[in-house]
Design an enzyme around this catalytic site. Structure first.
Site, short mmCIF file in Angstrom:
data_model
loop_
_atom_site.label_atom_id
_atom_site.label_comp_id
_atom_site.label_asym_id
_atom_site.label_seq_id
_atom_site.Cartn_x
_atom_site.Cartn_y
_atom_site.Cartn_z
N HIS A 213 2.98 -8.45 4.50
CA HIS A 213 2.87 -8.44 3.04
C HIS A 213 3.19 -9.81 2.44
CE1 HIS A 213 1.99 -4.21 2.19
NE2 HIS A 213 2.71 -3.94 3.26
N HIS A 238 -2.14 -0.49 8.43
CA HIS A 238 -1.33 0.70 8.27
C HIS A 238 -1.89 1.89 9.05
CE1 HIS A 238 0.18 -1.72 4.85
NE2 HIS A 238 1.30 -1.07 5.07
N GLU A 350 -3.47 0.28 -2.95
CA GLU A 350 -2.18 -0.38 -2.70
C GLU A 350 -1.26 -0.39 -3.91
OE1 GLU A 350 -0.28 -4.36 -0.76
OE2 GLU A 350 -2.38 -4.39 -1.24
N HIS A 365 -0.30 4.14 -3.99
CA HIS A 365 0.55 3.84 -2.83
C HIS A 365 1.90 3.30 -3.27
CE1 HIS A 365 1.95 0.36 -0.36
NE2 HIS A 365 2.06 1.30 0.55
N HIS A 369 5.80 5.15 -2.73
CA HIS A 369 7.04 4.54 -2.23
C HIS A 369 8.17 4.78 -3.23
CE1 HIS A 369 6.33 2.05 1.44
NE2 HIS A 369 5.06 2.22 1.10
#
Length: 685
Positions: A213, A238, A350, A365, A369
């Protein structure tokens, strides 16, 4: 010595110590203009500069460029959390990256960064400066320290730090003992998820996730974010994580990870991380078993969304996949084609600044998280920070990370299932036949097609991250999975003229945790890429030999756990560039079982004319060796095929098993390979 642009590295050492504090084991001092000192130290600036500069071998003068406007970055508390899943933090990081990237020369960058360093969140500073250094043409050769060196508390049992400080403060460097980090210290064997702790809590695998990242930031200058097939690479890296994790679960006799497809039911998996944040000296909060997810209303963190928001974003993405197009900002229909559909969806999910419509598709995404990371205190009433899933460098420790990404992965599979199966011409390579395929350990008289794994004890120098701690090296030892080196061997017959091909090697489980054979549809999404490389086929028989350490997926141990000491930098082709991005070599193959677990080893020689992007590169130069997960720096991804080819989409209905898939393709081959695990610890020599 800190010469030329390498003096920037002094700013990347011991991030919690003031900039004027000696760096490089006391040999380097940064001389700051008086107005660069913070309010705490400015009244005693002269005394400080004299006190800490007398014994230095090297002094780095910093140009006075006034007071850069960094008020936007000070919005993130200096001693608080910094999360790239937080939209505000991503935006601030992107703006700080832009500030660093846009400085006209390294001297000015040094000045602006030196002024900024002691005034903003240390993790934000390290991230933004590291991204800028990697992407500036005049600093890209510099060796970026790993997050382990800067913030070891994100990876290491905190009980070792008092021991390291004591050893470093009391004992001379040549007599210091190595402090041992216990293996699997976060739960007892009563917790079945603990069987996978060796994978989830592996230092190297978490460093990989952080560094990927770092190389592929989601926000910042467009020139930094917009990389070739960035969204597709987010998917593939991923997807391979989830495949590897599921295979390791089979080895541990556990079922595949369950996708997080219902946010309204309790999460049975608990996680108690037992690591601390050095910025706050507070532990990452745990998540008890059967935690219920809630709307997140963290106003101070500017993280506010509901469970319904997540469900709506998921539904919009799913509907777009089913319709075959996504909605742009102006209502235009952007088709999801075979060529770019996965890339578009990756940037949407993302999300990155490349999302075609952030307002409509939201932050699916990222906020998956966050809904887990804040589940223990969703409204901030107990003043608790986010859990480990809220940071790249710690997220993979938590079992729910894999449930989250299994769900994201299923969204991509939904798209892949809309694509037509590969045709015979897309799979075959007429005139090329793999006559034999095998693998063997690199030792005399080793049996064919048997691979070995075991525990290895290695050492890492944590001195760079011990702020206000001892000078010199302070080593800790840790235990991780390792495999014995091995070699692939293929015999390939070419009935035509001299030509080129791409050799693709995967490994996949034959059975699940109950020893039930897998169908092709089940097996293909569990295939683990081990290597990909170009071969030249002469007419007739060709022998192809490839060592495991040459893998296009991994980086060697030395690059995962290298030292950042400024006075001992390699040069030339060995210089760190893209080097720290890549899967850790010690986890190249699954763990296997003590009795031996049988896998399908798959090899394919594909037609180079369908693979090439018309750019040549040497995988042995400039750290191009981990291109499967990390691409090539400032160049096209070195494979025109979809990532994961030929397993990234379903086959025809007649294909029931993997042997069915290869039966009509002479350029493919299978071999039964057994992986045996030995519960023995061997020290790294």
């Amino acid at each position: 010595m800190a010469t030329g642009n390498r003096k920037l590295l002094a700013l990347l050492q011991r991030p919690l110590e003031p900039t004027f504090y000696p760096k490089d084991d006391g040999r380097t001092v940064i001389d700051l203009p008086e107005n660069y000192l913070t309010e705490r130290y400015r009244p005693i600036g002269a005394n400080i500069q004299n006190r800490f500069g007398n014994d230095a071998d090297t002094r780095i003068p910093v140009r006075n460029v006034g007071s850069p406007n960094i008020a936007f970055a000070e919005a993130i508390p200096r001693r608080g959390g910094f999360s790239l899943f937080n939209q505000r933090d991503r935006r601030v990081a992107g703006d700080l990256i832009s500030l660093f990237v846009n400085q006209p020369d390294p001297e000015t960058l040094m000045a602006v960064a030196a002024y900024t360093r002691d005034r903003v969140n240390p993790v934000l500073f390290q991230y933004a400066l590291a991204v800028a250094i990697q992407h500036r043409p005049d600093t890209r050769e510099l060796n970026i320290p790993s997050f382990l060196e800067l913030f070891p508390d994100s990876f290491v049992d905190p009980s070792v730090f008092p021991k390291l400080r004591e050893e470093g403060s009391v004992v001379q460097q040549e007599n210091r003992m190595v402090i041992d980090i216990p293996l699997n210290f976060t739960a007892s064997e009563r917790e079945e998820e603990q069987r996978l702790a060796f994978f989830r809590e592996d230092i190297g695998v978490n460093l990989h996730h952080w560094h990927w990242h770092l190389v592929y930031p989601g926000d910042g200058p467009d020139a930094v974010v917009r990389k070739d097939r960035r969204g597709e690479l987010f998917y593939y890296m991923h997807q391979q994580l989830i495949a590897r994790y599921n295979v390791e679960r089979f080895c541990a006799r556990l079922a595949r990870v369950r996708p997080l497809n219902n946010l309204r039911v309790p999460i049975p998996e608990g996680y108690f991380p037992k690591i601390i944040r050095s910025l706050t000296n507070r532990a990452f909060p745990p998540r008890p078993q059967n935690q219920i997810l809630s709307d997140v209303n963290r106003v101070d963190d500017q993280v506010v969304f509901t469970i319904t928001d997540l469900e709506n974003w998921e539904q919009r993405i799913s509907d777009s996949i089913d319709a075959g197009f996504v909605m742009g900002m102006n209502g235009q229909r952007i088709p999801l084609t075979e060529q770019n559909g996965t890339d578009i969806l990756g940037n949407i999910m993302e999300p990155s600044s490349l999302s075609v419509n952030r307002q409509y598709y939201g932050s699916y995404h990222g906020n998956l998280h966050n809904v887990i990371a804040y589940s223990h205190d969703p409204e901030g009433r107990f003043l608790e920070g986010y859990g480990v899933v809220g940071e790249f460098q710690t997220a993979m420790r938590d079992p729910t990370f894999y449930r989250l990404h299994a769900q994201v992965d299923n969204m991509f599979h939904r798209h892949k299932n809309t694509l037509p199966p590969y045709t015979a011409s897309q799979l075959n390579y007429n005139g090329v036949q793999i006559q034999s395929l095998g693998v063997q350990l690199n030792r005399a008289n080793a049996p064919a097609n048997v691979l070995l794994t075991y525990w290895q004890r290695s050492q890492v120098d944590l001195a760079t991250g011990l702020d206000f701690g001892p000078q010199g090296n302070v080593f800790a030892s840790f235990t991780h999975l390792q495999h014995a080196p091995f070699t692939f061997r293929l015999m390939v017959n070419n009935s035509g003229a001299r030509r080129r091909g791409t050799c693709r090697i995967f490994i996949g489980p034959k059975t699940d945790e109950r020893n039930i054979p897998l169908t092709y549809q089940e097996q293909r999404i569990l295939m683990i890429e081990l290597d990909k490389f170009t071969v030249t086929l002469n007419p007739g028989a060709n022998s192809i030999v490839r060592r495991s350490e040459q893998s296009s997926v991994t980086i060697p141990y030395e690059r995962t756990f290298r030292s950042v000491a400024m006075s001992n930098q390699p040069t030339g082709a060995e210089q760190f560039r893209f080097c720290n991005c890549g899967w850790p070599s010690h986890l190249l193959i699954p763990k296997g079982t003590p009795e031996g677990m049988t896998f399908d080893l798959f090899a394919m020689i594909s037609d180079f004319t369908g693979d090439t992007v018309n750019q040549e590169f040497d995988e042995n130069v400039d750290c191009n060796d981990s291109h499967s997960f990390c691409g090539l720096r400032d160049r096209l991804y070195p494979d025109r095929r979809p990532m994961g080819y030929p397993f990234d989409r379903p086959a025809t209905g007649a294909t029931r098993t993997l042997p069915d898939f290869i039966s009509s393709n002479s350029n493919m081959a299978l071999a039964n390979v057994q992986i045996r695990f030995t519960n023995t610890v061997i020290a790294r020599t």
